[in-house]
Design a protein around this motif. Structure first.
Motif, short mmCIF file in Angstrom:
data_model
loop_
_atom_site.label_atom_id
_atom_site.label_comp_id
_atom_site.label_asym_id
_atom_site.label_seq_id
_atom_site.Cartn_x
_atom_site.Cartn_y
_atom_site.Cartn_z
N VAL A 213 9.19 49.47 -32.90
CA VAL A 213 10.20 49.87 -33.68
C VAL A 213 11.53 50.18 -33.18
CG1 VAL A 213 10.06 51.72 -31.73
CG2 VAL A 213 10.74 53.11 -34.61
N ALA A 214 12.81 50.16 -34.00
CA ALA A 214 14.37 50.10 -34.06
C ALA A 214 14.43 50.93 -32.64
CB ALA A 214 14.98 49.84 -35.01
N ALA B 275 -10.34 53.57 -29.30
CA ALA B 275 -9.40 52.73 -30.01
C ALA B 275 -7.67 53.08 -29.93
CB ALA B 275 -10.18 53.50 -31.82
N PRO B 276 -7.16 52.00 -30.07
CA PRO B 276 -6.08 52.60 -30.42
C PRO B 276 -5.47 53.30 -31.52
CG PRO B 276 -6.96 49.95 -30.90
CD PRO B 276 -7.80 50.48 -30.89
N VAL B 277 -4.24 54.41 -31.26
CA VAL B 277 -3.64 55.08 -31.87
C VAL B 277 -2.76 54.12 -32.95
CG1 VAL B 277 -2.44 57.09 -32.62
CG2 VAL B 277 -3.75 56.53 -29.93
N PRO B 278 -3.58 54.34 -34.66
CA PRO B 278 -2.69 53.92 -35.48
C PRO B 278 -1.09 54.46 -35.50
CG PRO B 278 -4.05 54.89 -36.17
CD PRO B 278 -4.65 55.11 -35.38
N LEU B 279 0.01 53.65 -35.57
CA LEU B 279 0.96 54.29 -35.41
C LEU B 279 1.40 54.59 -37.39
CD1 LEU B 279 2.18 53.58 -32.18
CD2 LEU B 279 1.21 55.68 -33.03
N ASP B 280 0.78 54.25 -38.33
CA ASP B 280 1.55 53.64 -39.41
C ASP B 280 1.93 55.07 -40.60
OD1 ASP B 280 -0.90 54.47 -40.19
OD2 ASP B 280 -1.58 52.97 -41.01
N ALA C 75 14.53 54.88 -38.14
CA ALA C 75 13.38 53.83 -37.74
C ALA C 75 11.65 54.20 -37.84
CB ALA C 75 13.73 53.26 -36.73
N TYR C 76 11.03 53.32 -37.99
CA TYR C 76 9.09 53.64 -37.61
C TYR C 76 8.60 52.78 -37.04
CZ TYR C 76 9.32 51.04 -41.91
OH TYR C 76 9.11 50.09 -43.20
N TRP C 77 7.47 53.87 -36.53
CA TRP C 77 6.77 52.53 -35.94
C TRP C 77 6.50 51.25 -36.68
CZ3 TRP C 77 6.81 51.71 -30.65
CH2 TRP C 77 7.08 52.39 -29.94
N LYS C 78 5.96 50.43 -36.92
CA LYS C 78 5.48 49.14 -37.46
C LYS C 78 4.42 48.31 -36.78
CE LYS C 78 9.57 46.43 -38.55
NZ LYS C 78 10.26 46.35 -38.76
N PRO C 79 3.28 47.70 -37.25
CA PRO C 79 2.58 46.79 -36.14
C PRO C 79 3.76 45.58 -35.84
CG PRO C 79 1.36 47.38 -38.60
CD PRO C 79 2.85 48.08 -38.48
N ALA C 80 3.41 44.40 -34.80
CA ALA C 80 4.36 43.88 -34.53
C ALA C 80 4.08 42.58 -35.13
CB ALA C 80 4.05 43.97 -32.93
N PRO C 81 5.46 41.78 -35.02
CA PRO C 81 4.61 40.68 -35.86
C PRO C 81 4.36 39.11 -35.18
CG PRO C 81 7.55 40.89 -35.52
CD PRO C 81 7.13 41.88 -35.34
N GLY C 82 3.55 38.10 -35.15
CA GLY C 82 2.73 37.26 -34.84
C GLY C 82 1.63 37.82 -34.58
N GLU C 83 1.24 36.71 -33.78
CA GLU C 83 -0.44 36.89 -33.55
C GLU C 83 -0.80 38.39 -32.02
OE1 GLU C 83 -2.05 33.16 -32.89
OE2 GLU C 83 -0.56 32.02 -33.39
N ARG C 84 -2.09 37.97 -32.87
CA ARG C 84 -2.85 39.23 -32.19
C ARG C 84 -3.05 38.76 -30.73
NH1 ARG C 84 -3.10 44.14 -34.49
NH2 ARG C 84 -2.74 44.23 -36.82
N ASP C 85 -2.70 39.64 -29.67
CA ASP C 85 -3.20 39.60 -28.79
C ASP C 85 -4.68 39.99 -28.35
OD1 ASP C 85 -3.20 39.36 -25.49
OD2 ASP C 85 -1.36 39.57 -25.44
N ILE C 86 -5.17 39.70 -27.55
CA ILE C 86 -6.32 39.74 -26.98
C ILE C 86 -6.24 40.73 -26.79
CG2 ILE C 86 -9.34 38.82 -26.74
CD1 ILE C 86 -8.52 35.84 -27.76
#
Length: 86
Positions: A66-67, A12-17, A47-58
């Motif tokens: 992050v900036a 599972a992906p590691v959440p970066l929130d 700066a902090y990590w956040k979900p990338a905008p736009g449609e999710r890539d399957i």
């Protein structure tokens, strides 16, 4: 007794929130920072990590951004390679 194949583990992906709910979160952030530094960048101030905008890539459902800012060494390298900015 026949040899049974070991099932592949799906990660599972590691959440970066801002939550600390994942055991590997800090390790992932430290590794990401080390990779950025190796390539001549640092995190931008605040700066902090956040979900990338736009449609999710399957193929990559959990992408983050992050900036970053270039290091002085990276900028000096670019001047040596391409000359001063006009």
């Amino acid at each position: 007794m026949a040899h049974q194949p070991v099932p592949l583990r799906t990660w599972a992906p590691v959440p970066l929130d801002d939550s600390h709910s994942h055991a590997l979160r800090d390790e992932v952030l430290n590794l990401a920072g080390a990779v950025l530094a190796k390539r001549g960048f640092n995190y931008a101030q605040g700066a902090y990590w956040k979900p990338a905008p736009g449609e999710r890539d399957i193929a990559r459902p959990a992408t983050s951004e992050v900036a970053v800012v270039p290091t002085r060494a990276y900028l000096d390298l670019q001047v040596r390679r391409f000359g001063p900015a006009i």
